[in-house]
Design an enzyme around this catalytic site. Structure first.
Site, mmCIF file in Angstrom:
data_model
loop_
_atom_site.group_PDB
_atom_site.id
_atom_site.type_symbol
_atom_site.label_atom_id
_atom_site.label_comp_id
_atom_site.label_asym_id
_atom_site.label_seq_id
_atom_site.Cartn_x
_atom_site.Cartn_y
_atom_site.Cartn_z
ATOM 1 C CB VAL A 184 -0.912 -0.013 1.252
ATOM 2 C CG1 VAL A 184 -1.681 1.280 1.380
ATOM 3 C CG2 VAL A 184 -1.856 -1.201 1.192
ATOM 4 C CB THR A 220 3.235 -1.972 10.132
ATOM 5 O OG1 THR A 220 4.256 -1.031 9.836
ATOM 6 C CG2 THR A 220 1.911 -1.442 9.631
ATOM 7 C CG ASP A 222 5.895 -2.086 17.398
ATOM 8 O OD1 ASP A 222 7.027 -2.556 17.558
ATOM 9 O OD2 ASP A 222 5.641 -0.875 17.409
HETATM 10 P P1 ADP Z 1 10.022 -3.857 9.059
HETATM 11 O O1 ADP Z 1 10.744 -2.736 8.376
HETATM 12 O O2 ADP Z 1 10.585 -4.235 10.364
HETATM 13 O O3 ADP Z 1 9.766 -5.019 8.139
HETATM 14 P P2 ADP Z 1 7.459 -2.676 8.559
HETATM 15 O O4 ADP Z 1 6.571 -1.969 9.483
HETATM 16 O O5 ADP Z 1 8.023 -1.961 7.372
HETATM 17 O O6 ADP Z 1 8.590 -3.301 9.455
HETATM 18 O O7 ADP Z 1 6.705 -3.952 7.978
HETATM 19 C C1 ADP Z 1 6.159 -4.935 8.799
HETATM 20 C C2 ADP Z 1 4.961 -5.516 8.106
HETATM 21 O O8 ADP Z 1 3.956 -4.526 8.010
HETATM 22 C C3 ADP Z 1 5.198 -5.983 6.678
HETATM 23 O O9 ADP Z 1 5.567 -7.340 6.650
HETATM 24 C C4 ADP Z 1 3.816 -5.791 6.062
HETATM 25 O O10 ADP Z 1 3.015 -6.915 6.383
HETATM 26 C C5 ADP Z 1 3.248 -4.608 6.805
HETATM 27 N N1 ADP Z 1 3.419 -3.335 6.093
HETATM 28 C C6 ADP Z 1 4.125 -2.253 6.511
HETATM 29 N N2 ADP Z 1 4.029 -1.238 5.637
HETATM 30 C C7 ADP Z 1 3.248 -1.675 4.622
HETATM 31 C C8 ADP Z 1 2.774 -1.093 3.400
HETATM 32 N N3 ADP Z 1 3.084 0.155 3.037
HETATM 33 N N4 ADP Z 1 1.980 -1.862 2.593
HETATM 34 C C9 ADP Z 1 1.664 -3.097 2.939
HETATM 35 N N5 ADP Z 1 2.076 -3.709 4.069
HETATM 36 C C10 ADP Z 1 2.853 -3.017 4.909
#
Ligand code: ADP
Ligand code: ZN
Length: 308
Positions: free
Chosen positions: A222, A229, A231
């Site tokens: 997205v 996210t 966490d």
């Molecule tokens: P990290 O950098 O530790 O992986 P994030 O918060 O970027 O942590 O991502 C963790 C999870 O959150 C991803 O595996 C995904 O499931 C979800 N996520 C985070 N940002 C997005 C995004 N922009 N679109 C879709 N899923 C997301």
């Protein structure tokens, strides 16, 4: 000079810092593909919010809380989950406490999100890396690094799925039986609108030999930046591996499905608030957790993991 504070409301972690003159400073820019990102100021980048308040818990203060727990004999835990920390002595205290808690309950499961950075940049002091490598990761049962953190911990770059698999095996050798790379830049077969997560769980076969289940899962991207996210992912993986301890494929499918439902509800709501043609603000992008209670408890499976 900077302080880290743990937000009590939903255990998100924030960083606030000030210049030597005591003036809080935060610099951000619209950059790359994903809305507002915080820029680094010296070695300290930021985490999603424009303002930060609160105090840093010191290692000694953590220990005092733990002493209280012991005195009341409520030091029996089935799970421990840790995330963002930016202080070596605090992290070392966490290690001491988990070692003791594992003695009190040998089946305690320690879920470690080794939060250090993202997309090639560390946002914690570099001296945390050896503490994670040598002390924290060896204690962890479930590890949820992103690609960059997995590369830091193993010293190996991930350019292909095969590299990812090798990195997860190296991480198994360091301790944890379950490893999930929560997001990687690996190309998805479904196109560039997906990010790829990889998982690996060690299994002991009936004849006593070791093998592992390896999975790959595509996550629809997205175009927005969310706070919390990482966490939520670690918390959901804890919960779903509790229900499916020997089935990482199902645990990851349910985890990623929860992420999908929460993010979809959040972005739909944020776009309504922002109005047509406007980018939702960080405040409008607050995760719709309470509204997602039913999906969190019983997520409709919207993604299938591939067994590698
Ligand atoms: P990290 O950098 O530790 O992986 P994030 O918060 O970027 O942590 O991502 C963790 C999870 O959150 C991803 O595996 C995904 O499931 C979800 N996520 C985070 N940002 C997005 C995004 N922009 N679109 C879709 N899923 C997301
Ligand atoms: Zn993370």
């Amino acid at each position: 000079h900077f302080h880290a504070a743990v937000g009590a409301v939903r255990s998100a972690v924030c960083v606030f810092w000030s210049r030597g003159d005591g003036v809080p400073c935060a610099v951000y820019s619209e950059s790359r593909c994903q809305g507002i990102r915080w820029e680094q100021v010296g070695n300290i980048p930021a985490a999603g919010y424009a303002h930060w308040k609160g105090q840093v818990l010191t290692a000694e203060e953590l220990n005092v809380l733990y002493e209280g727990i012991k005195l009341n004999k409520v030091n029996h835990y089935d799970y421990i989950l840790t995330g963002y920390s930016r202080d070596t002595s605090f992290l070392e205290m966490v290690v001491d406490i988990i070692q003791e808690l594992k003695k009190a309950n040998p089946s305690l499961v320690y879920v470690c999100d080794p939060v250090m950075g993202d997309h090639g940049a560390m946002y914690v002091p570099e001296n945390l890396l050896p503490v994670y490598k040598n002390k924290v990761v060896p204690l962890a049962d479930i590890l949820t690094p992103n690609q960059f953190e997995a590369e830091l911990l193993t010293g190996k770059k991930i350019n292909t799925e095969k590299d990812g698999v090798e990195v997860m095996d190296l991480l198994h050798k360091m301790g944890p039986d379950t490893v999930v790379l929560t997001s990687t830049d690996l190309p998805s077969k479904n196109g560039d609108q997906f990010l790829v997560a990889l998982g690996s769980q060690k299994i002991v076969k009936p004849d006593g030999t070791n093998s592992s289940q390896k999975i790959c899962i595509d996550i629809p991207k997205v175009d927005a930046v969310f706070v919390g996210t990482g966490d939520l992912f670690a918390a959901m993986l804890l919960a779903w591996t509790h229900h499916h301890p020997n089935d990482l494929k199902t645990a990851c499918e349910k985890t990623v499905s929860v992420m999908h439902h929460v993010i979809k509800r959040t972005i739909t709501h944020a776009r309504e608030l922002a109005g047509p043609g406007n980018r939702p603000s960080p405040a409008q992008l607050e995760l719709r957790m309470v509204q997602s209670k039913a999906d969190i408890e019983n997520p409709a499976t919207v993604v299938e993991a591939k067994v590698l």
